[in-house]
Design an enzyme around this catalytic site. Sequence first.
Site, PDB file in Angstrom:
ATOM      1  N   CYS A 187      -3.130  -2.211  -7.207  1.00 20.41           N
ATOM      2  CA  CYS A 187      -3.553  -1.486  -8.407  1.00 20.41           C
ATOM      3  C   CYS A 187      -3.487  -2.381  -9.649  1.00 20.41           C
ATOM      4  CB  CYS A 187      -2.728  -0.204  -8.569  1.00 20.41           C
ATOM      5  SG  CYS A 187      -3.514   1.017  -9.634  1.00 20.41           S
ATOM      6  N   HIS A 223      -3.808   2.438  -3.569  1.00 20.56           N
ATOM      7  CA  HIS A 223      -2.388   2.544  -3.217  1.00 20.56           C
ATOM      8  C   HIS A 223      -2.185   2.681  -1.710  1.00 20.56           C
ATOM      9  CE1 HIS A 223      -0.672   3.104  -7.325  1.00 20.56           C
ATOM     10  NE2 HIS A 223      -1.905   3.490  -7.571  1.00 20.56           N
ATOM     11  N   GLU A 272       0.528   2.364  -0.237  1.00 19.35           N
ATOM     12  CA  GLU A 272       1.836   3.003  -0.048  1.00 19.35           C
ATOM     13  C   GLU A 272       1.775   4.506  -0.285  1.00 19.35           C
ATOM     14  OE1 GLU A 272       1.607   3.187  -4.369  1.00 19.35           O
ATOM     15  OE2 GLU A 272       0.804   1.889  -2.827  1.00 19.35           O
TER      16      GLU A 272
END
Length: 378
Positions: free
Chosen positions: A256, A349, A351
């Site tokens: 990001c 993202h 994650e």
Amino acid sequence: MVSSSPAILVLEDGRTFRGEAFGAIGETFGEAVFATGMSGYQETLTDPSYYRQVVISTAPHIGNTGWNDEDDESSRIWVAGYVVRDPSPRPSNWRSARTLEAELVNQQIVGISSIDTRALTRHLRERGSMRVGISSLGTDSDALLAKVLEQPSMEGADLVAEVSTAEPYVVPAHGERRFTVAAIDLGIKSNTPRELSERGIEVHVLPASATFDEVIRVAPDGVFFSNGPGDPATADHAVELAKQSLGAKLPVFGICFGNQILGRALGFGTYKLKYGHRGINQPVLDRASNRIDITSHNHGFAVDVPRNEQVPTEFGTVEVSHICLNDDVVEGLDLSRNGELKAFSVQYHPEAAAGPHDAEYLFDRFTDLMSAHKEGSF
């Protein structure tokens, strides 16, 4: 509901919405952005990348799973304000410890409900993200508009230092330690060190102000640059740190804001998107594999780099690895030397908590990169 006091929302172009207070009573200001997820609001609200932003949920019904004590992505709620249409009056989930509104009140987050969020979202899609104010202290739209127009723009906003950790900390490897990573906290989410740890990585989370000497001191096998808020054009220190890491031939992975940092370190500019990408259902094409991942996003800026060229830089050749299928925005970069990958980044993202999880494999890609570096084939 904690309160049914009247509230107003006023955009910087004067568009006004009237509804009811949701959360703390007061006034708040920020950049109006919309998030398209139907779930995962707790993770959104506690994501430091949303600092100084007023988040509008496009899903009409929010709060039905309440608030728990396990799913926070940081130590607090970071959004400047929260806008929903129909908040659930009571949660229905076995993990819920309290209502969403109770937590907003606890953390003094001002919000508004009972407005037409679809109309508000369509307005922002047409006009772009803009400054906004919410007030449950009064209903004078002209007075609130005057305050909105005094607020700073997100362009030129240097916010990383306000969300980064003050002190380094270590997240131990799960099981046998295979690698050590220096993670630069530009607004890191809790699930990122967890994903790295589960792959046998000892994660040293360092403040955004960390020097390259401090990075080297942890003897890293790789350097990670996290997500974060604000305008990447202001993050000169992080860009220099990325350049030094690349110059030292350390594997680099950025997510990001970290993608924008890597882009700037390679000599490219960044620009502000009209209304950005926010939500957990964004389709991204991996150009190497032709695979499409459904991904989680929160970015209002993007890297300005040629999409269909291999561009030489002082650190190697860079090419665009990922593209958003909604609007062709650059969503990832690969840096290689002599045909071998040396660094990479994505604008989204991997994650993602609460999901989707299509892109988790990128953490494995980072471990493969560090393995190649250790074996001398880097």
